[in-house]
Design a protein around this motif. Sequence first.
Motif, PDB file in Angstrom:
ATOM      1  N   VAL A 160       0.938  -1.132   0.071  1.00  0.00           N
ATOM      2  CA  VAL A 160       0.067   0.056   0.157  1.00  0.00           C
ATOM      3  C   VAL A 160       0.974   1.247  -0.099  1.00  0.00           C
ATOM      4  O   VAL A 160       1.578   1.424   0.774  1.00  0.00           O
ATOM      5  N   TRP A 161       0.857   1.996  -1.044  1.00  0.00           N
ATOM      6  CA  TRP A 161       1.527   3.165  -1.138  1.00  0.00           C
ATOM      7  C   TRP A 161       0.852   4.506  -1.208  1.00  0.00           C
ATOM      8  O   TRP A 161       0.090   4.631  -2.216  1.00  0.00           O
ATOM      9  N   ASN A 162       0.910   5.370  -0.291  1.00  0.00           N
ATOM     10  CA  ASN A 162       0.222   6.701  -0.369  1.00  0.00           C
ATOM     11  C   ASN A 162      -1.476   6.052  -0.588  1.00  0.00           C
ATOM     12  O   ASN A 162      -2.081   6.914  -0.948  1.00  0.00           O
ATOM     13  N   GLY A 163      -1.630   5.162   0.374  1.00  0.00           N
ATOM     14  CA  GLY A 163      -2.979   4.722   0.419  1.00  0.00           C
ATOM     15  C   GLY A 163      -3.455   4.157  -0.784  1.00  0.00           C
ATOM     16  O   GLY A 163      -4.846   3.752  -0.486  1.00  0.00           O
ATOM     17  N   ARG A 164      -2.760   3.639  -1.739  1.00  0.00           N
ATOM     18  CA  ARG A 164      -3.480   2.862  -2.856  1.00  0.00           C
ATOM     19  C   ARG A 164      -2.444   1.623  -2.988  1.00  0.00           C
ATOM     20  O   ARG A 164      -1.473   1.509  -2.597  1.00  0.00           O
ATOM     21  N   PRO A 165      -3.356   0.753  -3.460  1.00  0.00           N
ATOM     22  CA  PRO A 165      -2.605  -0.716  -3.870  1.00  0.00           C
ATOM     23  C   PRO A 165      -1.390  -0.475  -4.787  1.00  0.00           C
ATOM     24  O   PRO A 165      -1.503  -0.020  -5.789  1.00  0.00           O
ATOM     25  N   ALA A 166      -0.077  -0.889  -4.701  1.00  0.00           N
ATOM     26  CA  ALA A 166       0.982  -1.113  -5.324  1.00  0.00           C
ATOM     27  C   ALA A 166       1.326  -2.520  -5.875  1.00  0.00           C
ATOM     28  O   ALA A 166       2.232  -3.093  -5.001  1.00  0.00           O
ATOM     29  N   PRO A 167       1.042  -2.861  -6.620  1.00  0.00           N
ATOM     30  CA  PRO A 167       1.320  -4.327  -7.168  1.00  0.00           C
ATOM     31  C   PRO A 167       2.755  -4.390  -7.834  1.00  0.00           C
ATOM     32  O   PRO A 167       2.785  -5.685  -8.139  1.00  0.00           O
ATOM     33  N   HIS A 168       3.169  -3.321  -8.307  1.00  0.00           N
ATOM     34  CA  HIS A 168       4.535  -3.361  -8.862  1.00  0.00           C
ATOM     35  C   HIS A 168       5.586  -2.525  -8.396  1.00  0.00           C
ATOM     36  O   HIS A 168       5.230  -1.521  -7.966  1.00  0.00           O
ATOM     37  N   ASN A 210      18.303   0.405  -5.847  1.00  0.00           N
ATOM     38  CA  ASN A 210      17.295   1.638  -5.569  1.00  0.00           C
ATOM     39  C   ASN A 210      15.755   0.694  -5.862  1.00  0.00           C
ATOM     40  O   ASN A 210      15.825   0.347  -6.857  1.00  0.00           O
ATOM     41  N   LEU A 211      15.027   1.180  -5.144  1.00  0.00           N
ATOM     42  CA  LEU A 211      13.517   0.562  -5.283  1.00  0.00           C
ATOM     43  C   LEU A 211      12.405   1.792  -5.524  1.00  0.00           C
ATOM     44  O   LEU A 211      12.602   2.775  -4.687  1.00  0.00           O
ATOM     45  N   ALA A 212      11.655   1.636  -6.351  1.00  0.00           N
ATOM     46  CA  ALA A 212      10.819   2.646  -6.759  1.00  0.00           C
ATOM     47  C   ALA A 212       9.267   1.896  -6.816  1.00  0.00           C
ATOM     48  O   ALA A 212       9.161   0.591  -7.213  1.00  0.00           O
ATOM     49  N   VAL A 213       8.357   2.466  -6.370  1.00  0.00           N
ATOM     50  CA  VAL A 213       6.855   1.845  -6.394  1.00  0.00           C
ATOM     51  C   VAL A 213       6.329   2.412  -7.904  1.00  0.00           C
ATOM     52  O   VAL A 213       6.357   3.627  -8.153  1.00  0.00           O
ATOM     53  N   VAL A 214       5.631   1.522  -8.566  1.00  0.00           N
ATOM     54  CA  VAL A 214       5.158   1.835  -9.686  1.00  0.00           C
ATOM     55  C   VAL A 214       3.960   2.583  -9.775  1.00  0.00           C
ATOM     56  O   VAL A 214       2.922   2.252  -8.759  1.00  0.00           O
ATOM     57  N   THR A 215       3.736   3.907 -10.213  1.00  0.00           N
ATOM     58  CA  THR A 215       2.363   4.586 -10.028  1.00  0.00           C
ATOM     59  C   THR A 215       1.669   4.907 -11.547  1.00  0.00           C
ATOM     60  O   THR A 215       0.784   5.221 -11.535  1.00  0.00           O
ATOM     61  N   ASP A 216       2.273   4.289 -12.539  1.00  0.00           N
ATOM     62  CA  ASP A 216       1.611   4.362 -13.814  1.00  0.00           C
ATOM     63  C   ASP A 216       1.950   2.689 -14.511  1.00  0.00           C
ATOM     64  O   ASP A 216       2.592   2.409 -14.800  1.00  0.00           O
ATOM     65  N   PRO A 217       0.657   2.182 -14.437  1.00  0.00           N
ATOM     66  CA  PRO A 217       0.570   0.805 -14.876  1.00  0.00           C
ATOM     67  C   PRO A 217       0.946   0.513 -16.335  1.00  0.00           C
ATOM     68  O   PRO A 217       1.413  -0.456 -16.743  1.00  0.00           O
ATOM     69  N   ALA A 218       0.952   1.791 -17.138  1.00  0.00           N
ATOM     70  CA  ALA A 218       1.535   1.567 -18.523  1.00  0.00           C
ATOM     71  C   ALA A 218       3.069   1.237 -18.689  1.00  0.00           C
ATOM     72  O   ALA A 218       3.517   0.839 -19.644  1.00  0.00           O
ATOM     73  N   TYR A 224      10.333   7.030  -6.018  1.00  0.00           N
ATOM     74  CA  TYR A 224      11.439   6.547  -5.353  1.00  0.00           C
ATOM     75  C   TYR A 224      10.910   6.023  -3.982  1.00  0.00           C
ATOM     76  O   TYR A 224      10.259   6.799  -3.181  1.00  0.00           O
ATOM     77  N   ALA A 225      11.117   4.957  -3.610  1.00  0.00           N
ATOM     78  CA  ALA A 225      10.779   4.362  -2.059  1.00  0.00           C
ATOM     79  C   ALA A 225      11.950   4.181  -1.110  1.00  0.00           C
ATOM     80  O   ALA A 225      11.921   4.795  -0.246  1.00  0.00           O
ATOM     81  N   ASP A 226      12.990   3.653  -1.581  1.00  0.00           N
ATOM     82  CA  ASP A 226      14.033   3.551  -0.461  1.00  0.00           C
ATOM     83  C   ASP A 226      15.371   2.675  -1.150  1.00  0.00           C
ATOM     84  O   ASP A 226      15.204   2.299  -2.744  1.00  0.00           O
TER      85      ASP A 226
END
Length: 92
Positions: free
Chosen positions: A29-37, A59-67, A81-83
């Motif tokens: 869960v990233w910024n209140g939304r599911p983050a599957p990638h 470097n780990l980043a959470v995908v915000t654009d499913p495209a 960017y996450a961590d």
Amino acid sequence: MPIDCTFVRELRGADTGQYLLFTVDTPLVWNGRPAPHVILGGRLVGQPVERGGREFVINLAVVTDPAVATADAFRFDQAEYADIGRATNLTR
């Protein structure tokens, strides 16, 4: 916090870096939304991220654009960017 992921595909970035797209086995869960990638990239410029048993600093980043899953290349505006972390047991 360990995160188990399944490899989806390799992507090239606008900076010619190598990035790996993964599906998170238990979505975050990233910024209140599911983050599957998530996207993994080498922490150091030019550091390859290779499969095998070696441990990598990433470097780990959470995908915000499913495209990004079908894009020709990874753009930095497609993830947040996450961590910094360690990746182990990278297999494809």
